[in-house]
Design a protein around this motif. Structure first.
Motif, PDB file in Angstrom:
ATOM      1  N   ARG A  85       0.838  -1.203   0.000  1.00 35.58           N
ATOM      2  CA  ARG A  85       0.000   0.000   0.000  1.00 35.58           C
ATOM      3  C   ARG A  85       0.873   1.253   0.000  1.00 35.58           C
ATOM      4  O   ARG A  85       0.593   2.226  -0.722  1.00 35.58           O
ATOM      5  CB  ARG A  85      -0.917   0.011   1.229  1.00 35.58           C
ATOM      6  CG  ARG A  85      -2.010  -1.044   1.219  1.00 35.58           C
ATOM      7  CD  ARG A  85      -2.994  -0.810   2.354  1.00 35.58           C
ATOM      8  NE  ARG A  85      -3.897  -1.929   2.506  1.00 35.58           N
ATOM      9  CZ  ARG A  85      -3.734  -2.911   3.390  1.00 35.58           C
ATOM     10  NH1 ARG A  85      -2.690  -2.896   4.208  1.00 35.58           N
ATOM     11  NH2 ARG A  85      -4.592  -3.903   3.460  1.00 35.58           N
ATOM     12  N   THR A  86       1.929   1.238   0.807  1.00 40.45           N
ATOM     13  CA  THR A  86       2.830   2.387   0.876  1.00 40.45           C
ATOM     14  C   THR A  86       3.522   2.614  -0.457  1.00 40.45           C
ATOM     15  O   THR A  86       3.641   3.749  -0.934  1.00 40.45           O
ATOM     16  CB  THR A  86       3.888   2.173   1.974  1.00 40.45           C
ATOM     17  OG1 THR A  86       3.233   2.010   3.236  1.00 40.45           O
ATOM     18  CG2 THR A  86       4.834   3.354   2.053  1.00 40.45           C
ATOM     19  N   THR A  87       3.980   1.507  -1.071  1.00 40.67           N
ATOM     20  CA  THR A  87       4.650   1.614  -2.369  1.00 40.67           C
ATOM     21  C   THR A  87       3.712   2.172  -3.418  1.00 40.67           C
ATOM     22  O   THR A  87       4.098   3.028  -4.227  1.00 40.67           O
ATOM     23  CB  THR A  87       5.165   0.240  -2.811  1.00 40.67           C
ATOM     24  OG1 THR A  87       6.105  -0.255  -1.832  1.00 40.67           O
ATOM     25  CG2 THR A  87       5.854   0.322  -4.165  1.00 40.67           C
ATOM     26  N   ALA A  88       2.476   1.690  -3.422  1.00 39.89           N
ATOM     27  CA  ALA A  88       1.494   2.170  -4.396  1.00 39.89           C
ATOM     28  C   ALA A  88       1.182   3.651  -4.180  1.00 39.89           C
ATOM     29  O   ALA A  88       1.056   4.415  -5.139  1.00 39.89           O
ATOM     30  CB  ALA A  88       0.214   1.345  -4.295  1.00 39.89           C
ATOM     31  N   ARG A  89       1.091   4.046  -2.908  1.00 37.47           N
ATOM     32  CA  ARG A  89       0.802   5.452  -2.601  1.00 37.47           C
ATOM     33  C   ARG A  89       1.955   6.353  -3.048  1.00 37.47           C
ATOM     34  O   ARG A  89       1.747   7.423  -3.625  1.00 37.47           O
ATOM     35  CB  ARG A  89       0.557   5.599  -1.099  1.00 37.47           C
ATOM     36  CG  ARG A  89       0.092   6.979  -0.678  1.00 37.47           C
ATOM     37  CD  ARG A  89      -0.449   6.956   0.743  1.00 37.47           C
ATOM     38  NE  ARG A  89       0.499   6.415   1.685  1.00 37.47           N
ATOM     39  CZ  ARG A  89       0.351   5.231   2.304  1.00 37.47           C
ATOM     40  NH1 ARG A  89      -0.706   4.480   2.042  1.00 37.47           N
ATOM     41  NH2 ARG A  89       1.253   4.809   3.168  1.00 37.47           N
ATOM     42  N   GLU A  90       3.191   5.896  -2.789  1.00 38.88           N
ATOM     43  CA  GLU A  90       4.360   6.671  -3.196  1.00 38.88           C
ATOM     44  C   GLU A  90       4.479   6.737  -4.710  1.00 38.88           C
ATOM     45  O   GLU A  90       4.902   7.757  -5.265  1.00 38.88           O
ATOM     46  CB  GLU A  90       5.622   6.063  -2.598  1.00 38.88           C
ATOM     47  CG  GLU A  90       5.714   6.219  -1.082  1.00 38.88           C
ATOM     48  CD  GLU A  90       6.913   5.505  -0.503  1.00 38.88           C
ATOM     49  OE1 GLU A  90       7.545   4.714  -1.248  1.00 38.88           O
ATOM     50  OE2 GLU A  90       7.224   5.739   0.687  1.00 38.88           O
ATOM     51  N   ALA A  91       4.104   5.635  -5.389  1.00 42.97           N
ATOM     52  CA  ALA A  91       4.176   5.618  -6.850  1.00 42.97           C
ATOM     53  C   ALA A  91       3.228   6.647  -7.453  1.00 42.97           C
ATOM     54  O   ALA A  91       3.532   7.255  -8.485  1.00 42.97           O
ATOM     55  CB  ALA A  91       3.845   4.221  -7.379  1.00 42.97           C
ATOM     56  N   GLU A  92       2.071   6.848  -6.817  1.00 41.29           N
ATOM     57  CA  GLU A  92       1.121   7.826  -7.324  1.00 41.29           C
ATOM     58  C   GLU A  92       1.636   9.251  -7.159  1.00 41.29           C
ATOM     59  O   GLU A  92       1.146  10.179  -7.800  1.00 41.29           O
ATOM     60  CB  GLU A  92      -0.220   7.678  -6.593  1.00 41.29           C
ATOM     61  CG  GLU A  92      -0.978   6.410  -6.940  1.00 41.29           C
ATOM     62  CD  GLU A  92      -1.349   6.351  -8.416  1.00 41.29           C
ATOM     63  OE1 GLU A  92      -1.683   7.413  -8.984  1.00 41.29           O
ATOM     64  OE2 GLU A  92      -1.296   5.255  -8.994  1.00 41.29           O
ATOM     65  N   GLU A  93       2.637   9.427  -6.296  1.00 43.89           N
ATOM     66  CA  GLU A  93       3.180  10.755  -6.033  1.00 43.89           C
ATOM     67  C   GLU A  93       4.473  11.003  -6.798  1.00 43.89           C
ATOM     68  O   GLU A  93       5.134  12.018  -6.573  1.00 43.89           O
ATOM     69  CB  GLU A  93       3.422  10.917  -4.532  1.00 43.89           C
ATOM     70  CG  GLU A  93       2.158  10.782  -3.687  1.00 43.89           C
ATOM     71  CD  GLU A  93       2.453  10.722  -2.205  1.00 43.89           C
ATOM     72  OE1 GLU A  93       3.649  10.648  -1.848  1.00 43.89           O
ATOM     73  OE2 GLU A  93       1.498  10.758  -1.407  1.00 43.89           O
TER      74      GLU A  93
END
Length: 300
Positions: A85-93
């Motif tokens: 989830r953290t990786t996906a959130r960071e990828a969106e940023e």
């Protein structure tokens, strides 16, 4: 062996709450469904894990041994999911791309400015690398796409041509040919020339286009970077053959770029992506801005 995750979940819930009723309520299941999960788990292990009486539930020795290990499985699974989830959130940023240095210098300032106006909170990372390095970064997933020279493809990468960029001759303004509207390769015979290293892919393109004629030219100097080639031209020791966009990023007060003909040599710039993997919306918009900037730059 397949891991019965639902059965393990039911087992841990019963063991921690001490009753089927409490565990069923926690998992939002009927007691019948919960009992089915436990029975299926025990059958797959060929072990009895629980002893159920009318008043309480007791763990068998096998169940006692399994409980801490089952808890660890769910703890590790929870950590893994949270990391994802953290990786996906960071990828969106963040949007990461690869780009040839000459293209990055010429196009990316205006592209990033336009992108930031649309996505103010999204970080842009540009790896201005060689052709091979760009392919490596896209292939590994480190970059979502790359702007590169169209060359031999890799099985898991997709190349899409965008524009053809001509090579030009760069010479000092004091040289006799400086005022020419164009110059043929034949007219370069005996002239000291600078070319960019074969590691960039440019030398191979020129050699392929000229064939045996390339060996008749006086390639006296070879450098790794366009800036170095232009510096040699400014010193007056020779002329350089460079891609058109490369010259757009250096001061041209004392040098001129002359189109080459007979033949006209070009390199095709394109976009490399991973096959079957669509770009995220922000990356797609950044790519569209890059493509528009490339077309505009070549047309100048």
């Amino acid at each position: 062996m397949r891991i019965d995750v639902l059965g393990l979940q039911a087992f841990v819930s019963i063991a921690e709450r001490g009753s089927f009723r409490a565990a069923a309520s926690h998992l939002n299941l009927s007691q019948t469904a919960l009992s089915h999960r436990i029975r299926k788990l025990e059958e797959s292990l060929s072990l009895q894990l629980l002893v159920r009486t009318t008043r309480q539930v007791t763990l068998t020795p096998a169940g006692t041994a399994l409980l801490p290990r089952a808890r660890k499985v769910f703890e590790e699974l929870g950590t893994t999911l949270e990391d994802l989830r953290t990786t996906a959130r960071e990828a969106e940023e963040r949007v990461v791309m690869g780009c040839l240095p000459t293209v990055a210098m010429r196009c990316m300032p205006e592209v990033i400015a336009a992108f930031v106006a649309r996505y103010g909170n999204v970080q842009v990372t540009v790896h201005d690398n060689s052709v091979l390095e760009i392919a490596d970064k896209v292939q590994s997933g480190e970059a979502e796409f790359g702007v590169t020279i169209m060359s031999a493809n890799r099985w898991d990468l997709e190349l899409k041509p965008i524009v053809k960029e001509p090579f030009v001759l760069v010479c000092h303004r004091s040289m006799p040919m400086a005022g020419a509207s164009s110059i043929s390769w034949a007219e370069l015979g005996g002239m000291p020339l600078v070319r960019i290293s074969s590691e960039t892919g440019n030398r191979i393109l020129i050699d392929d286009a000229l064939g045996a004629r390339s060996e008749t030219l006086l390639w006296r100097y070879e450098v790794q970077r366009v800036v170095t080639a232009v510096s040699l031209v400014r010193s007056g020791i020779g002329c350089a053959v460079v891609p058109k966009l490369a010259l757009d990023v250096v001061s041209r007060d004392d040098i001129v770029a002359i189109p080459l003909r007979s033949p006209t040599v070009t390199r095709t710039l394109g976009i490399v992506t991973r096959k079957g993997l669509p770009l995220r919306p922000a990356a797609r918009d950044l790519l569209d801005l890059v493509i528009a900037a490339l077309h505009e730059s070549i047309a100048d």
